[in-house]
Design an enzyme around this catalytic site. Structure first.
Site, PDB file in Angstrom:
ATOM      1  N   GLY A  48     -16.607  30.082  80.152  1.00 24.00           N
ATOM      2  CA  GLY A  48     -15.441  29.207  80.109  1.00 24.00           C
ATOM      3  C   GLY A  48     -14.344  29.956  80.845  1.00 24.00           C
ATOM      4  O   GLY A  48     -14.097  31.134  80.564  1.00 24.00           O
ATOM      5  N   ASN A  52     -12.951  33.670  79.874  1.00 22.62           N
ATOM      6  CA  ASN A  52     -13.221  34.786  80.788  1.00 22.62           C
ATOM      7  C   ASN A  52     -11.918  35.476  81.206  1.00 22.62           C
ATOM      8  O   ASN A  52     -11.831  36.709  81.265  1.00 22.62           O
ATOM      9  CB  ASN A  52     -13.928  34.283  82.060  1.00 22.62           C
ATOM     10  CG  ASN A  52     -15.280  33.649  81.752  1.00 22.62           C
ATOM     11  OD1 ASN A  52     -15.842  33.872  80.689  1.00 22.62           O
ATOM     12  ND2 ASN A  52     -15.784  32.837  82.681  1.00 22.62           N
ATOM     13  N   ASP A 258     -12.407  34.332  87.743  1.00 28.86           N
ATOM     14  CA  ASP A 258     -11.736  34.525  86.450  1.00 28.86           C
ATOM     15  C   ASP A 258     -11.329  35.988  86.269  1.00 28.86           C
ATOM     16  O   ASP A 258     -10.275  36.269  85.689  1.00 28.86           O
ATOM     17  CB  ASP A 258     -12.655  34.101  85.300  1.00 28.86           C
ATOM     18  CG  ASP A 258     -13.058  32.648  85.428  1.00 28.86           C
ATOM     19  OD1 ASP A 258     -12.254  31.857  85.964  1.00 28.86           O
ATOM     20  OD2 ASP A 258     -14.180  32.297  85.024  1.00 28.86           O
TER      21      ASP A 258
HETATM   22  O1  RIB Z   1     -15.736  30.550  86.388  1.00 30.03           O
HETATM   23  C1  RIB Z   1     -16.966  30.730  85.766  1.00 30.03           C
HETATM   24  C2  RIB Z   1     -17.034  29.902  84.535  1.00 30.03           C
HETATM   25  O2  RIB Z   1     -16.992  28.542  84.906  1.00 30.03           O
HETATM   26  C3  RIB Z   1     -18.287  30.052  83.716  1.00 30.03           C
HETATM   27  O3  RIB Z   1     -18.152  30.999  82.698  1.00 30.03           O
HETATM   28  C4  RIB Z   1     -18.550  28.651  83.202  1.00 30.03           C
HETATM   29  O4  RIB Z   1     -18.502  28.583  81.821  1.00 30.03           O
HETATM   30  C5  RIB Z   1     -17.478  27.789  83.836  1.00 30.03           C
HETATM   31  O5  RIB Z   1     -16.421  27.589  82.984  1.00 30.03           O
END
Ligand code: RIB
Length: 311
Positions: A48, A52, A258
């Site tokens: 998510g 992250n 992220d």
């Molecule tokens: O940016 C990577 C993320 O995108 C993953 O962890 C996945 O869950 C989506 O949210």
């Protein structure tokens, strides 16, 4: 910026955003329509974009609070325990009946990924709750949001953040049209090159002119992440500064963006000069692609602190 430093001397951040359980399959190629292929490896992990980014900022040392909604399933229980293991504040993580968010992901040998997010409980987040959560968490240096929860939820949180003196950072991912009400309360916008091309109607090269024109239109500060090419910052001097990524052999790029956003937000919250915050983001992102998984690929505390000395 006011002094919102936590008792341990670290800056305070909140992430209003998504949680997902990542279901990652590694294969020599992706299947065509109607085709079944054999994969090489599978990993179940925590993901998510919001979660992250919270984890990356926490690994660098920030005092981090997560604002999110989980389902009442086993994935929700696991996600809560994961946040607790990192020392992330979960006082504003709610639970609702139903499933938590999940993200099936395919990764090819060159590290490129394809992701389908199924929002589940992330979609149950409410603007009133996110606003109250941020008000309760203030004072904060920085509040971070993305597009994996309803945009009005992030807009309400950002408005509360700004009224309390916090800086707001929006990662408009996955690509979607931006709610003007959210844009109005956004200080920093951080799209990747594809999101930038879609939002700005620009080329995926993200030229200096395109970056400057888009920032003037959105009236935000702007960083465009460029994958293996690093990132471009439109400086307060009006000049586009490009930071190259370290050349590496990527095994899995999932979550690299992220890692950038979490590290950049930490740098801003710490009061680093903007270009150094971008360098920290690029360093953490480049490092993350060397390992498989999402949060498991991020540099650990020691390594992340080493980057702080290098930039
Ligand atoms: O940016 C990577 C993320 O995108 C993953 O962890 C996945 O869950 C989506 O949210």
């Amino acid at each position: 910026m006011r002094d919102e430093t936590a008792a341990d001397g670290q800056p305070r951040l909140a992430v209003v955003g998504s949680t997902m359980i990542d279901l990652i399959a590694y294969a020599t190629r992706v299947p065509n329509a109607g085709e079944t292929i054999q994969g090489d490896e599978f990993r179940l992990g925590f993901g998510g974009k919001g979660a992250n980014q919270a984890v990356m900022a926490r690994l660098l040392g920030a005092d981090v609070a997560m604002v999110n909604t989980l389902g009442d399933d086993v994935f929700g229980d696991m996600t809560l325990r994961n946040f607790e293991a990192f020392g992330i504040d979960t006082d504003h993580v709610d639970r609702v009946p139903g499933s938590s968010g999940v993200a099936p992901i395919w990764v090819e040998p060159n590290g490129t990924n394809r992701i389908i997010c199924v929002a589940g409980a992330n979609d149950a987040m409410q603007p009133g709750a996110s606003e109250s959560a941020i008000r309760a968490l203030l004072p904060l240096h920085v509040v971070v949001g993305q597009f994996e929860i309803p945009q009005p939820v992030t807009a309400a949180a950002f408005a509360a953040a700004r009224s309390g003196g916090a800086v707001t950072v929006l990662n408009p991912a996955p690509a979607a049209e931006m709610d003007p009400a959210l844009l109005q309360v956004t200080d920093w916008l951080i799209p990747n090159e594809h999101e930038f091309a879609g939002l700005a109607g620009a080329s995926s090269d993200a030229t200096d002119d395109e970056i400057a024109t888009f920032a003037a239109r959105t009236r935000t500060r702007l960083v465009v992440t460029l994958g293996p090419r690093g990132a471009a910052l439109l400086g307060s001097d009006g000049v586009v500064h490009r930071v190259a990524a370290t050349p590496v052999d990527a095994v899995d790029t999932t979550g690299a963006g992220d890692a950038f956003v979490g590290a950049f937000a930490y740098g801003l919250a710490l009061g680093l000069e903007e270009l150094r915050a971008v360098r920290l983001g690029v360093r953490c992102a480049s490092d993350s692609v060397l390992r498989p998984g999402t949060q498991t690929s991020f540099p650990d505390r020691e390594r992340a602190h080493g980057f702080l000395d290098e930039i």
